[in-house]
Design an enzyme around this catalytic site. Structure first.
Site, PDB file in Angstrom:
ATOM      1  N   LEU A 124      36.914  34.285  35.992  1.00 46.43           N
ATOM      2  CA  LEU A 124      36.637  34.226  37.417  1.00 46.43           C
ATOM      3  C   LEU A 124      37.853  33.571  38.050  1.00 46.43           C
ATOM      4  O   LEU A 124      38.372  32.583  37.505  1.00 46.43           O
ATOM      5  CB  LEU A 124      35.394  33.387  37.710  1.00 46.43           C
ATOM      6  CG  LEU A 124      34.030  34.019  37.481  1.00 46.43           C
ATOM      7  CD1 LEU A 124      32.935  32.967  37.649  1.00 46.43           C
ATOM      8  CD2 LEU A 124      33.785  35.182  38.437  1.00 46.43           C
ATOM      9  N   ASP A 125      38.333  34.086  39.182  1.00 45.53           N
ATOM     10  CA  ASP A 125      39.509  33.468  39.781  1.00 45.53           C
ATOM     11  C   ASP A 125      39.159  32.079  40.298  1.00 45.53           C
ATOM     12  O   ASP A 125      37.992  31.704  40.419  1.00 45.53           O
ATOM     13  CB  ASP A 125      40.125  34.366  40.857  1.00 45.53           C
ATOM     14  CG  ASP A 125      39.257  34.507  42.096  1.00 45.53           C
ATOM     15  OD1 ASP A 125      38.836  33.481  42.653  1.00 45.53           O
ATOM     16  OD2 ASP A 125      39.005  35.654  42.522  1.00 45.53           O
ATOM     17  N   MET A 126      40.186  31.326  40.626  1.00 44.55           N
ATOM     18  CA  MET A 126      40.018  29.921  40.964  1.00 44.55           C
ATOM     19  C   MET A 126      39.038  29.704  42.119  1.00 44.55           C
ATOM     20  O   MET A 126      38.239  28.758  42.103  1.00 44.55           O
ATOM     21  CB  MET A 126      41.382  29.315  41.313  1.00 44.55           C
ATOM     22  CG  MET A 126      41.340  27.850  41.703  1.00 44.55           C
ATOM     23  SD  MET A 126      42.989  27.202  42.024  1.00 44.55           S
ATOM     24  CE  MET A 126      42.588  25.519  42.505  1.00 44.55           C
ATOM     25  N   SER A 128      36.593  31.694  43.102  1.00 44.01           N
ATOM     26  CA  SER A 128      35.273  32.275  42.898  1.00 44.01           C
ATOM     27  C   SER A 128      34.415  31.314  42.084  1.00 44.01           C
ATOM     28  O   SER A 128      34.927  30.502  41.316  1.00 44.01           O
ATOM     29  CB  SER A 128      35.375  33.623  42.169  1.00 44.01           C
ATOM     30  OG  SER A 128      36.100  34.561  42.953  1.00 44.01           O
ATOM     31  N   ARG A 208      38.051  41.151  45.762  1.00 37.10           N
ATOM     32  CA  ARG A 208      38.927  40.587  46.792  1.00 37.10           C
ATOM     33  C   ARG A 208      39.918  41.632  47.305  1.00 37.10           C
ATOM     34  O   ARG A 208      40.189  41.704  48.519  1.00 37.10           O
ATOM     35  CB  ARG A 208      39.665  39.363  46.251  1.00 37.10           C
ATOM     36  CG  ARG A 208      38.745  38.187  45.960  1.00 37.10           C
ATOM     37  CD  ARG A 208      39.506  36.913  45.657  1.00 37.10           C
ATOM     38  NE  ARG A 208      38.613  35.833  45.312  1.00 37.10           N
ATOM     39  CZ  ARG A 208      37.985  35.061  46.199  1.00 37.10           C
ATOM     40  NH1 ARG A 208      38.167  35.270  47.491  1.00 37.10           N
ATOM     41  NH2 ARG A 208      37.178  34.085  45.798  1.00 37.10           N
TER      42      ARG A 208
END
Length: 256
Positions: A124-126, A128, A208
């Protein structure tokens, strides 16, 4: 200075080891909880692994349980207990073993509770939040994270501006952005500022990038389900062990 070895014929310490105790280096690393097999291959190629004091940079090297294997000069060992941990990651944490920029690492939330070296299955990106699985079982991680598994991941997206009414349909039909094709399995507009999205592959920053194309800013992005496992009552920063039934059910859902 450490010697470097090339090729896959590096001898093991004990020639009397049973055949089942000898395995490829990347498989051994996965069983030690270092990373998945694929990620372990990258670590080997980067020259970060030694076997009995010799740097090994090519894949295919066989090692046994009596060999001394080190990653970044730290010896690794086979882990007897397999761990499967579900974390509700808060926003602001990165999904990596460490971060050169000094940002908070999601795995650190588990360190006080688990002595095993755990790594994340997928990312998961930072910015999220939501569900992510940690494990020391390389085979389990590889099966769940491979695109061919087609394991569903469900997200709730909240936006700062109203979404175009056709965004959900476009995302389900498929959108090409900078040469990359993005298509979700399902998308449902819950209200003008909230959408539920189900992905089965999940390319890097997929949601995104799609929303950026439509010039809609994302206020929050949360993963609420992985396969058959939902967030339930798990609050941000909290975690729990997956049950054996959940582990088996996740593997059954994988199409690979």
């Amino acid at each position: 200075m450490k010697k470097k070895a090339r090729g896959s014929n590096l001898p093991v310490n004990n020639s009397k080891e049973k055949k089942e105790d000898v395995m490829r280096l990347q498989q051994y690393m996965a069983k030690c909880g270092v990373a998945s097999r694929r990620a372990s291959e990258a670590i080997i190629c980067a020259g970060r692994v030694t076997v009995n004091g010799t740097v090994v940079t090519e894949l295919g090297t066989k090692v046994g349980v009596q060999d001394k294997v080190c990653v970044d000069e730290k010896e690794i060992h086979l882990e007897e207990k397999k761990r499967y941990v579900l974390l509700n990651k808060p926003s602001g944490y990165v999904c990596s073993a460490s971060d050169e920029k000094g940002r908070p690492v999601a795995a650190d939330l588990l360190k006080e509770a688990y002595s095993e070296r755990l790594y994340n299955v997928g990312r998961l990106d930072m910015f999220s939040s939501g569900l992510i699985i940690f494990t020391n079982d390389g085979d389990f991680a590889a099966k769940l994270s491979h695109p061919s598994a087609e394991l569903e991941k469900e997200y709730i997206v909240d936006t700062s501006l109203p979404m175009p009414r056709f965004l959900a349909d476009d995302f389900m039909d498929g959108i090409r952005i900078d040469g990359v094709f993005y298509r979700c399995k399902d998308a449902r507009e819950l209200n003008s500022h909230r959408m539920r999205i189900v992905l089965v592959e999940g390319k890097n920053r997929e949601i995104r990038r799609v929303f950026e194309k439509y010039e809609v800013g994302i206020k929050s992005l949360m993963r609420i389900r992985i396969g058959c496992v939902g967030v339930g009552e798990l609050q941000f920063g909290q975690f729990r062990d997956l049950t054996q039934d959940e582990v088996k059910a996740l593997l059954r859902l994988c199409k690979n």
